[in-house]
Design an enzyme around this catalytic site. Structure first.
Site, mmCIF file in Angstrom:
data_model
loop_
_atom_site.group_PDB
_atom_site.id
_atom_site.type_symbol
_atom_site.label_atom_id
_atom_site.label_comp_id
_atom_site.label_asym_id
_atom_site.label_seq_id
_atom_site.Cartn_x
_atom_site.Cartn_y
_atom_site.Cartn_z
ATOM 1 N N ASP A 171 48.118 10.199 12.039
ATOM 2 C CA ASP A 171 49.417 10.505 11.434
ATOM 3 C C ASP A 171 49.496 11.898 10.830
ATOM 4 O OD1 ASP A 171 50.794 8.212 12.066
ATOM 5 O OD2 ASP A 171 49.859 7.089 10.452
ATOM 6 N N HIS B 36 40.565 6.626 6.867
ATOM 7 C CA HIS B 36 40.785 5.478 7.743
ATOM 8 C C HIS B 36 39.755 4.408 7.421
ATOM 9 C CE1 HIS B 36 41.552 3.099 11.308
ATOM 10 N NE2 HIS B 36 42.694 3.746 11.360
HETATM 11 N N1 CMC Z 1 43.380 10.787 -0.126
HETATM 12 C C1 CMC Z 1 42.590 10.763 -1.225
HETATM 13 N N2 CMC Z 1 41.622 9.849 -1.424
HETATM 14 C C2 CMC Z 1 41.465 8.908 -0.489
HETATM 15 C C3 CMC Z 1 42.246 8.857 0.678
HETATM 16 C C4 CMC Z 1 43.239 9.850 0.837
HETATM 17 N N3 CMC Z 1 44.031 9.874 1.914
HETATM 18 N N4 CMC Z 1 41.869 7.800 1.440
HETATM 19 C C5 CMC Z 1 40.887 7.200 0.762
HETATM 20 N N5 CMC Z 1 40.627 7.870 -0.390
HETATM 21 C C6 CMC Z 1 39.568 7.585 -1.365
HETATM 22 C C7 CMC Z 1 39.893 6.335 -2.165
HETATM 23 O O1 CMC Z 1 40.617 6.650 -3.332
HETATM 24 C C8 CMC Z 1 38.495 5.820 -2.476
HETATM 25 O O2 CMC Z 1 37.955 6.633 -3.480
HETATM 26 P P1 CMC Z 1 36.906 6.022 -4.557
HETATM 27 O O3 CMC Z 1 35.717 5.586 -3.756
HETATM 28 O O4 CMC Z 1 36.629 7.121 -5.498
HETATM 29 O O5 CMC Z 1 37.619 4.879 -5.211
HETATM 30 C C9 CMC Z 1 37.717 6.132 -1.178
HETATM 31 O O6 CMC Z 1 38.393 7.265 -0.606
HETATM 32 C C10 CMC Z 1 37.700 4.981 -0.184
HETATM 33 O O7 CMC Z 1 39.037 4.683 0.144
HETATM 34 P P2 CMC Z 1 39.633 3.236 0.321
HETATM 35 O O8 CMC Z 1 41.063 3.249 -0.134
HETATM 36 O O9 CMC Z 1 38.729 2.211 -0.264
HETATM 37 O O10 CMC Z 1 39.590 3.113 1.900
HETATM 38 P P3 CMC Z 1 40.355 2.061 2.782
HETATM 39 O O11 CMC Z 1 39.563 1.875 4.008
HETATM 40 O O12 CMC Z 1 40.660 0.838 1.977
HETATM 41 O O13 CMC Z 1 41.766 2.775 3.088
HETATM 42 C C11 CMC Z 1 43.447 4.079 4.100
HETATM 43 C C12 CMC Z 1 42.085 3.383 4.283
HETATM 44 C C13 CMC Z 1 43.945 4.579 5.454
HETATM 45 C C14 CMC Z 1 44.461 3.052 3.585
HETATM 46 C C15 CMC Z 1 43.302 5.241 3.108
HETATM 47 O O14 CMC Z 1 42.385 6.183 3.599
HETATM 48 C C16 CMC Z 1 44.632 5.928 2.809
HETATM 49 O O15 CMC Z 1 45.362 5.455 1.937
HETATM 50 N N6 CMC Z 1 44.979 7.057 3.534
HETATM 51 C C17 CMC Z 1 46.251 7.716 3.359
HETATM 52 C C18 CMC Z 1 47.330 6.976 4.123
HETATM 53 C C19 CMC Z 1 47.238 7.201 5.623
HETATM 54 O O16 CMC Z 1 47.095 8.321 6.090
HETATM 55 N N7 CMC Z 1 47.364 6.101 6.386
HETATM 56 C C20 CMC Z 1 47.358 6.145 7.849
HETATM 57 C C21 CMC Z 1 46.185 5.459 8.432
HETATM 58 S S1 CMC Z 1 45.987 5.808 10.198
HETATM 59 C C22 CMC Z 1 47.392 5.211 10.949
HETATM 60 C C23 CMC Z 1 47.406 3.724 11.016
HETATM 61 O O17 CMC Z 1 46.600 3.142 11.764
HETATM 62 O O18 CMC Z 1 48.235 3.123 10.334
#
Ligand code: CMC
Length: 430
Positions: free
Chosen positions: A368, A310
């Site tokens: 989720d 998140h």
């Molecule tokens: N699985 C594997 N790696 C992950 C995940 C995941 N679910 N989430 C983040 N990472 C990794 C990402 O690849 C990055 O790695 P590195 O530093 O090596 O490049 C690191 O963790 C930081 O992630 P980020 O993408 O920069 O984080 P963000 O804040 O931009 O993204 C997120 C947040 C929710 C989009 C992301 O965690 C994600 O894609 N999660 C899976 C989708 C999901 O479950 N979404 C629902 C969110 S809660 C409901 C809502 O409010 O919508």
């Protein structure tokens, strides 16, 4: 806004004179530096893709402290709201700022019940879609069709009409979603029954047919009500920011909410609940978990552990904790524990929480991760999961939209850019 005694001074190494900016203090949470005049004074933009550090508005609705996993609606902790209130009270709280007393609650429920019907012409729109179209695609379109029936939604500067639009949105979403479900199935639509409570009415429209009236089940309606509470608002997330951005141009509320629904559908946002279920089905059994985790760690696979991570929560998502407990309880009560994907999900969660990849990146289950499993147990088909999220979030979206329109300092949203394309050039005529 209360201004802090301290100011921030920005100095430049290129000889540009240093600049001072005011700092505002919120009720709780980090202070913010006011950079509105930054460009005017310095001739430079600030750069913050993904809004990692940028507050885009003032809001008094929802507060999150991601470091301690705290979520408050109008000051009340989500843990208390999810056990002591129902979704209608939460809608009232988000819209009006306080929990309703008995009279206010009755009046609000009545107002919602009176607006559950949709114009018959909506069927014409519905019939234009392919039978197998994704429910979220249809929902986006049907909501954007609503201003064609309610022209008074254009009077956005009149609080009276804003309130009617807010009530219409909360009241009509369950009807539209149930219509879409029936359309996908090819079954006749069941009209709303206004003497039923909000969740009972939705389940009635979804699962009754012309021959058999669906009997409400307390376990199911209570679980659905709690899911709606947990998803009702989440401050300036992607879809809410979309609603605000569209609304900032003066667009009508239905169009703003339609844009919010489109944004919510994405798998990184609300679409994650559907993606989690599909992921669990693909993993199939616990023996396959480690192979799946290995794939995630290989960045070129572009696979994520859906329902994990998140932007704000870096400790845990308080909603995930609550929904996990509800999920266990509901599956147990419905005697579905062994038939569901719950055990596979808990095992996957445990393995991920002990794995350095997830621990070092502070990735925890989000709301989720378990919401799909519980919705499936309630009989809701996988492709409808994100519609349920939209139904819940409609309350937060309209509350945030209304707050923005009422703000005397509102401005059209208009971000700047760092241009990296070609400099001015001429066409070479040969
Ligand atoms: N699985 C594997 N790696 C992950 C995940 C995941 N679910 N989430 C983040 N990472 C990794 C990402 O690849 C990055 O790695 P590195 O530093 O090596 O490049 C690191 O963790 C930081 O992630 P980020 O993408 O920069 O984080 P963000 O804040 O931009 O993204 C997120 C947040 C929710 C989009 C992301 O965690 C994600 O894609 N999660 C899976 C989708 C999901 O479950 N979404 C629902 C969110 S809660 C409901 C809502 O409010 O919508």
């Amino acid at each position: 806004m209360p201004i802090s005694d301290s100011k921030v001074t920005l100095s430049f190494s290129d000889g540009t004179p240093s600049l001072k900016f005011p700092i505002y203090k919120g009720t709780i949470g980090p202070d913010v530096i006011d950079i509105q005049n930054f460009y005017k004074i310095s001739g430079k933009f600030t750069y913050d893709p993904g809004f990692m550090s940028t507050a885009s508005c003032n809001s008094a609705i929802t507060y999150i402290d991601g470091n301690i996993g705290e979520l408050l609606y109008r000051g009340y902790p989500i843990e208390q709201l999810a056990t002591k209130c129902n979704f209608m009270e939460i809608c009232y709280l988000l819209l009006y700022g306080e929990l309703p007393n008995k009279m206010q609650n009755d009046k609000f429920i009545q107002a919602i019940a009176e607006h559950t019907m949709v114009d018959k012409k909506i069927f014409a729109f519905l019939n234009g879609f392919s039978r197998n179209a994704h429910p979220m695609a249809i929902l986006t379109s049907l909501v954007s069709a609503l201003p064609t029936f309610y022209e008074d939604s254009l009077y956005i500067h009149d609080p009276y009409y804003r309130e009617i639009s807010a009530i219409r949105i909360i009241a009509k979403l369950p009807t539209l979603i149930a219509m879409i479900y029936k359309f996908n199935l090819g079954q006749p639509f069941i009209y709303p029954s206004n003497n039923l409570k909000y969740c009972d009415n939705f389940i009635y429209m979804m699962f009754s047919n012309l021959h058999k009236k669906y009997k409400t089940n307390k376990i199911i309606t209570k679980a659905l009500d709690r899911i709606l509470i947990l998803h009702a608002d989440h401050e300036q997330n992607a879809s809410t920011s979309t609603v605000r951005l569209v609304g900032s141009s003066g667009a009508n509320p239905f169009s703003c909410i339609a844009a919010g629904i489109a944004c919510l559908w994405g798998p990184l946002h609300g679409g994650a609940n559907e993606a989690v279920l599909n992921m669990l089905k693909k993993i199939d059994k616990t023996e396959n978990i480690s192979k799946f985790i290995k794939k995630i760690k290989n960045k070129s696979s572009n696979i994520k552990l859906m329902g994990f991570g998140h932007r704000i929560y870096k400790n845990y998502d308080p909603r995930a904790k609550i929904i996990r407990n509800i999920c266990y309880k509901v599956l147990n009560e419905l005697d579905l524990l062994n038939k569901s994907l719950f055990k596979l999900a808990t095992k996957l969660e445990k393995i991920a929480l002990e794995d350095d990849y997830f621990v070092s990146r502070k990735l925890y289950p989000n709301v989720d991760f378990y919401s799909g499993i519980i919705q499936q147990a309630l009989g809701i088909p996988v492709s409808m999961f994100t519609c349920i999220f939209a139904m819940a979030r409609s309350a937060g979206w309209v509350a945030q939209w209304n707050e923005m329109i009422s703000d005397p300092n509102k401005k059209i949203g208009r971000p700047r850019q760092l241009f990296v394309g070609s400099k001015k050039r001429s066409i070479n005529c040969k």
